[in-house]
Design a protein around this motif. Structure first.
Motif, PDB file in Angstrom:
ATOM      1  N   GLU A  86       0.874  -1.158  -0.357  1.00 24.81           N
ATOM      2  CA  GLU A  86      -0.195  -0.320  -0.189  1.00 24.81           C
ATOM      3  C   GLU A  86       0.719   1.006  -0.863  1.00 24.81           C
ATOM      4  N   GLU A  87       0.807   2.447  -1.287  1.00 23.94           N
ATOM      5  CA  GLU A  87       1.548   3.250  -0.799  1.00 23.94           C
ATOM      6  C   GLU A  87       1.052   4.780  -0.386  1.00 23.94           C
ATOM      7  N   PHE A  88       1.610   5.033   0.087  1.00 21.30           N
ATOM      8  CA  PHE A  88       1.463   6.515   0.331  1.00 21.30           C
ATOM      9  C   PHE A  88       2.143   7.598   0.211  1.00 21.30           C
ATOM     10  N   PRO A  89       1.589   8.307  -0.365  1.00 21.57           N
ATOM     11  CA  PRO A  89       2.271   9.783  -0.984  1.00 21.57           C
ATOM     12  C   PRO A  89       2.334  10.674  -0.353  1.00 21.57           C
ATOM     13  N   VAL A  90       3.904  11.229  -0.475  1.00 22.08           N
ATOM     14  CA  VAL A  90       3.780  12.027   1.227  1.00 22.08           C
ATOM     15  C   VAL A  90       4.113  13.328   0.356  1.00 22.08           C
ATOM     16  N   LEU A  91       4.752  13.544  -0.577  1.00 16.47           N
ATOM     17  CA  LEU A  91       5.045  14.508  -1.992  1.00 16.47           C
ATOM     18  C   LEU A  91       4.887  14.451  -2.537  1.00 16.47           C
ATOM     19  N   LYS A  92       3.974  15.210  -3.857  1.00 11.96           N
ATOM     20  CA  LYS A  92       3.134  14.863  -4.849  1.00 11.96           C
ATOM     21  C   LYS A  92       3.598  15.749  -5.837  1.00 11.96           C
ATOM     22  N   GLY A  93       5.248  16.129  -5.943  1.00 14.35           N
ATOM     23  CA  GLY A  93       5.366  17.188  -7.370  1.00 14.35           C
ATOM     24  C   GLY A  93       5.779  18.875  -7.187  1.00 14.35           C
ATOM     25  N   ILE A  94       6.816  18.220  -6.293  1.00 13.04           N
ATOM     26  CA  ILE A  94       7.356  19.771  -5.595  1.00 13.04           C
ATOM     27  C   ILE A  94       8.124  21.108  -6.493  1.00 13.04           C
ATOM     28  N   ASP A  95       7.570  22.109  -6.880  1.00 16.23           N
ATOM     29  CA  ASP A  95       8.539  22.408  -7.380  1.00 16.23           C
ATOM     30  C   ASP A  95       9.072  24.142  -6.644  1.00 16.23           C
ATOM     31  N   LEU A  96      10.234  24.072  -6.494  1.00 15.21           N
ATOM     32  CA  LEU A  96      10.637  25.251  -5.555  1.00 15.21           C
ATOM     33  C   LEU A  96      12.344  25.533  -5.981  1.00 15.21           C
ATOM     34  N   GLN A  97      12.071  26.694  -6.217  1.00 14.58           N
ATOM     35  CA  GLN A  97      13.652  27.540  -6.283  1.00 14.58           C
ATOM     36  C   GLN A  97      13.854  28.471  -5.594  1.00 14.58           C
ATOM     37  N   LEU A  98      15.230  28.465  -5.006  1.00 12.75           N
ATOM     38  CA  LEU A  98      15.297  29.058  -3.856  1.00 12.75           C
ATOM     39  C   LEU A  98      16.750  29.209  -3.942  1.00 12.75           C
ATOM     40  N   GLU A  99      17.636  30.799  -3.591  1.00 11.89           N
ATOM     41  CA  GLU A  99      18.357  32.118  -4.043  1.00 11.89           C
ATOM     42  C   GLU A  99      18.871  32.017  -2.346  1.00 11.89           C
ATOM     43  N   ARG A 100      20.644  31.744  -2.443  1.00 11.81           N
ATOM     44  CA  ARG A 100      21.604  32.691  -1.275  1.00 11.81           C
ATOM     45  C   ARG A 100      21.212  33.874  -1.385  1.00 11.81           C
ATOM     46  N   GLY A 101      20.451  34.320   0.561  1.00 10.07           N
ATOM     47  CA  GLY A 101      20.663  35.253   0.658  1.00 10.07           C
ATOM     48  C   GLY A 101      19.036  35.494   1.543  1.00 10.07           C
ATOM     49  N   GLU A 102      18.797  34.231   0.980  1.00 13.68           N
ATOM     50  CA  GLU A 102      17.478  34.069   1.320  1.00 13.68           C
ATOM     51  C   GLU A 102      16.962  33.397   2.849  1.00 13.68           C
ATOM     52  N   PHE A 103      16.056  33.471   3.576  1.00 15.64           N
ATOM     53  CA  PHE A 103      15.749  33.539   5.218  1.00 15.64           C
ATOM     54  C   PHE A 103      13.877  32.406   4.271  1.00 15.64           C
ATOM     55  N   VAL A 104      14.429  30.786   4.340  1.00 17.50           N
ATOM     56  CA  VAL A 104      13.001  30.820   3.841  1.00 17.50           C
ATOM     57  C   VAL A 104      12.203  29.938   4.599  1.00 17.50           C
ATOM     58  N   SER A 105      11.327  30.233   5.212  1.00 14.48           N
ATOM     59  CA  SER A 105      10.305  29.229   5.901  1.00 14.48           C
ATOM     60  C   SER A 105       9.608  28.297   5.571  1.00 14.48           C
ATOM     61  N   ILE A 106       9.859  27.021   5.618  1.00 20.89           N
ATOM     62  CA  ILE A 106       8.660  25.845   5.042  1.00 20.89           C
ATOM     63  C   ILE A 106       7.490  25.892   5.824  1.00 20.89           C
ATOM     64  N   LEU A 107       6.321  26.324   5.750  1.00 21.74           N
ATOM     65  CA  LEU A 107       5.587  26.135   6.849  1.00 21.74           C
ATOM     66  C   LEU A 107       4.719  25.478   6.762  1.00 21.74           C
ATOM     67  N   GLY A 108       3.656  24.980   7.387  1.00 23.65           N
ATOM     68  CA  GLY A 108       2.733  23.382   7.711  1.00 23.65           C
ATOM     69  C   GLY A 108       2.290  23.035   8.705  1.00 23.65           C
ATOM     70  N   GLU A 109       1.275  22.361   8.278  1.00 22.82           N
ATOM     71  CA  GLU A 109       0.922  21.067   9.844  1.00 22.82           C
ATOM     72  C   GLU A 109       1.778  19.868   9.863  1.00 22.82           C
ATOM     73  N   SER A 110       1.726  19.460  11.327  1.00 23.09           N
ATOM     74  CA  SER A 110       2.957  18.461  11.149  1.00 23.09           C
ATOM     75  C   SER A 110       2.150  16.718  10.193  1.00 23.09           C
ATOM     76  N   GLY A 111       3.389  16.194   9.761  1.00 22.29           N
ATOM     77  CA  GLY A 111       2.536  15.102   8.556  1.00 22.29           C
ATOM     78  C   GLY A 111       1.986  15.870   7.264  1.00 22.29           C
ATOM     79  N   GLY A 112       2.463  17.139   7.031  1.00 18.99           N
ATOM     80  CA  GLY A 112       2.892  17.536   5.838  1.00 18.99           C
ATOM     81  C   GLY A 112       3.828  17.136   5.246  1.00 18.99           C
ATOM     82  N   GLY A 113       4.562  17.131   5.475  1.00 21.57           N
ATOM     83  CA  GLY A 113       5.743  16.375   4.125  1.00 21.57           C
ATOM     84  C   GLY A 113       6.963  17.732   4.505  1.00 21.57           C
ATOM     85  N   LYS A 114       7.114  18.504   4.656  1.00 18.60           N
ATOM     86  CA  LYS A 114       7.515  19.278   4.877  1.00 18.60           C
ATOM     87  C   LYS A 114       9.769  18.766   5.588  1.00 18.60           C
TER      88      LYS A 114
END
Length: 661
Positions: free
Chosen positions: A18-46
């Motif tokens: 039985e398959e349990f998908p956790v991440l479903k197609g993440i596209d993200l671009q990040l740069e140096r000099g950024e302070f990026v917060s990945i926000l979400g509830e528990s179990g969301g795949g952070k």
């Protein structure tokens, strides 16, 4: 082009089929000099997303690119290098190594750089001062507050100057004051040109960054820019580079852990040392006994001498076979007699300076004042005897005899035996006549000396001329039953003995020979066999010691599971983890060997002191070869014992290891 780019990242967990998908197609671009917060509830795949970015999770689909170059998660070596040079981790639970002080915790990361030892320590202290821990450098994590521990974690994350700092719930276990201080430090890191990625479920924490990426049910459902990325500083270059962990650093870290658990490990070292001590002692005892026997034989027998006997079989034989043959033909002594021509033939051999015929008798009787002494082993004097064979008096001349102390006491008493010196005693022995019939030979001989130490192996000695005259008086067979051949130099003894054994008459071998070396080889063989048996018995304790080390290493792996995860996250290879545990086991082996050597020398000194008054000889002699062998045994045992635990440690999944309690 983005510094860090994630393209179509999918990740699933499986429970059976039985398959349990956790991440479903993440596209993200990040740069140096950024302070990026990945926000979400528990179990969301952070956390799963952070493990992929951090190079810990390899089982997913999609692409991760760093500066436009694809990061291949199927190549473990590339991932190790990526974590070592590009990623710095800050954890909610700090994940500090408990047996190290805070400077050493930071040095764990710096050990994988090209900095020198002093430079690494200087940078570690500088970073700890930068995060406000300059007054706590000698403390271990258990002596720090939660906020202080998190600052150590930040210093460690910055140590190797990575481009990306991943902070997983960095303030989750902190109060408001420490939360504010940690967030300020993270912001400063971003200002310095790093890419800071903080995983959090707190909107308040997320609001301190430059950007919020919202993750819900494995998908990005929001990407909010709070403020522009910080400008990158110009021409910021480090004066060092990352490199794989060296073997020396592994052994140093292993020693630190060994020292931290010294008393527990000392029991194992003592147990192993006892086994090694027994092996070392028995080896030294074998050396000493061999040396003692050699000394005793050399004190009685001239090592340049070869004892030559008639070969009764005509077949080539060893010295041991010759001695057995002598016993076999004892009932027919005529088979063992040598003719005058056979004796004279030995004079023609190269490197021989003297040939002396003689008589050896198995039994004889001495009598004096109605007291008798029945003994075995009388023979005639030759150059085969050492100069100090006669302890009191001198070598026997015509009609003279030298006896040992035991016979002298039997013929007189323990208090008066020395008075026999100069007295005449009766000698009686059995021989044969020219028809090979037994006869009894008797004669009166003057006691002119006592044998050295009263050696029971040579109870009495007379000379050849005396024995021949006594035999002639009874019309006995005057042929000698042995010949003593004296060689010019000891280096030629084996060569001459081999030549004698090869002499033939009518296609049959004529002579057999026995040298001091043959006697010593036989005795040494038995002593070595006894030493091997005793060492094998001692070896049982080494097997037990090896099992103790195996159990200890498995316990260590279990106790240090989280540490293994930390080290892997910092960029250490599987090879480094294996070496960490084998190094600790080898150090246990080395310390055990050192302890065993100390015990062996101490015990041998005591034993030699106690026995010296009896045998006048150091009976335990430990050689450098014995010591080297013992050290090698210790290293081999400890290395083999660590192989399976070390392999298990290296194969632990870093993510699972980090989540261990």
């Amino acid at each position: 082009m983005a510094f860090l780019e994630l393209q179509n990242i999918h990740k699933s967990y499986f429970l059976g089929k039985e398959e349990f998908p956790v991440l479903k197609g993440i596209d993200l671009q990040l740069e140096r000099g950024e302070f990026v917060s990945i926000l979400g509830e528990s179990g969301g795949g952070k956390s799963t997303l952070m493990n992929i970015i951090g190079g810990l999770d390899r089982k997913f689909t999609g692409q991760v690119k760093v500066e436009g170059k694809l990061l291949d998660h199927t190549k473990e070596k590339q991932l190790d290098n990526y974590r070592r040079s590009t990623i710095g981790y800050i954890y909610q639970s700090y994940n500090l190594i408990s047996h190290l002080n805070i400077v050493e915790n930071v040095l764990v990361s710096l050990d994988m750089t090209t900095l020198s030892g002093s430079q690494r320590k200087e940078r570690a202290i500088e970073l700890l001062k930068k995060v406000g821990l300059g007054e706590h450098l000698k403390k271990r994590p258990s002596q720090l507050s939660g906020g202080q521990k998190q600052r150590v974690a930040i210093a460690r994350a910055l140590a190797s100057d990575p481009d990306i700092i991943i902070a997983d719930e960095p303030t989750g276990a902190l109060d408001s004051k420490n939360t504010a201080e940690v967030l300020k430090l993270l912001e400063q890191i971003a200002v310095e040109g790093k890419l800071v990625i903080a995983v959090t479920h707190s909107k308040e924490v997320a609001g301190h960054g430059t950007r919020i990426v919202h993750l819900t049910d494995g998908k990005i459902d929001g990407d909010t820019r709070l403020k522009p990325a910080y400008e990158l500083p110009e021409n910021v270059q480090t004066d060092f580079h990352q490199k794989p962990l060296s073997a020396g650093a592994s052994y140093k870290n292993a020693f630190k852990h060994l020292s931290f658990n010294f008393w527990r490990n000392s029991i194992i070292m003592l147990g192993t040392a006892i086994g090694l001590f027994a092996v070392l002692l028995f080896s030294g005892l074998g050396n000493g006994i061999n040396a003692f026997i050699q000394d005793q034989i050399n004190s009685m027998i001239n090592p340049n001498s070869i004892t030559v006997m008639k070969n009764p079989t005509g077949k080539k034989m060893t010295s041991t076979e010759l001695q057995q043959s002598m016993q076999q033909f004892a009932s027919d002594p005529s088979k063992l007699l040598l003719t005058d021509d056979q004796v004279d033939r030995l004079n023609d051999l190269k490197h021989v300076d003297k040939v002396e015929p003689g008589y050896q008798l198995s039994t004889y009787t001495l009598s004096y004042n109605k007291k008798n002494s029945n003994s075995s082993g009388i023979q005639t004097w030759t150059k085969a005897f050492a100069e100090d064979t006669v302890k009191t008096g001198h070598a026997p001349g015509d009609n003279e005899i030298v006896i040992n102390k035991n016979e002298a006491i039997a013929l007189s008493s323990a208090k008066t035996y020395k008075k026999l010196l100069g007295k005449e005693i009766n000698l009686t022995f059995q021989w044969i006549n020219k028809k090979n019939q037994p006869i009894q030979v008797t004669g009166k001989l003057k006691v002119v000396g006592f044998l050295n130490g009263g050696q029971a192996s040579i109870p009495a000695i007379t000379n050849y001329h005396t024995m021949r005259e006594l035999i002639e008086k009874k019309n006995g067979e005057t042929k000698a039953n042995f010949v003593s051949v004296n060689v010019t130099e000891i280096d030629y003894v084996k060569q001459v003995a081999k030549k004698i054994q090869g002499l033939k008459d009518d296609g049959k071998y004529v002579y057999g020979s026995i040298t001091v070396g043959d006697i010593l080889d036989t005795v040494n063989q038995y002593v070595q066999m006894a030493s091997i048996v005793l060492s094998a018995i001692a070896g049982i304790s080494l097997v037990v010691s090896a099992l103790m080390i195996i159990v200890t290493m498995y316990m260590s792996v279990s106790e240090r599971t989280k540490e293994i995860g930390i080290l892997r996250a910092l960029g250490q290879r599987k090879k480094d983890i294996r070496r960490l545990f084998t190094a600790e086991s080898i150090l246990i082996g080395l310390f055990s060997a050192a302890l065993s050597i100390i015990l062996a020398y101490g015990f041998s000194a005591l034993l030699n002191h106690l026995l010296y008054s009896i045998v006048k000889f150091n009976i335990v002699q430990i050689t450098i070869t014995n010591i080297i062998t013992t050290v090698i045994i210790a290293l081999v045992i400890s290395f083999i014992a660590a192989l399976l635990p070390a392999r298990r440690a290296s194969r632990l999944n870093p993510i699972d290891a980090l989540s261990a309690d």
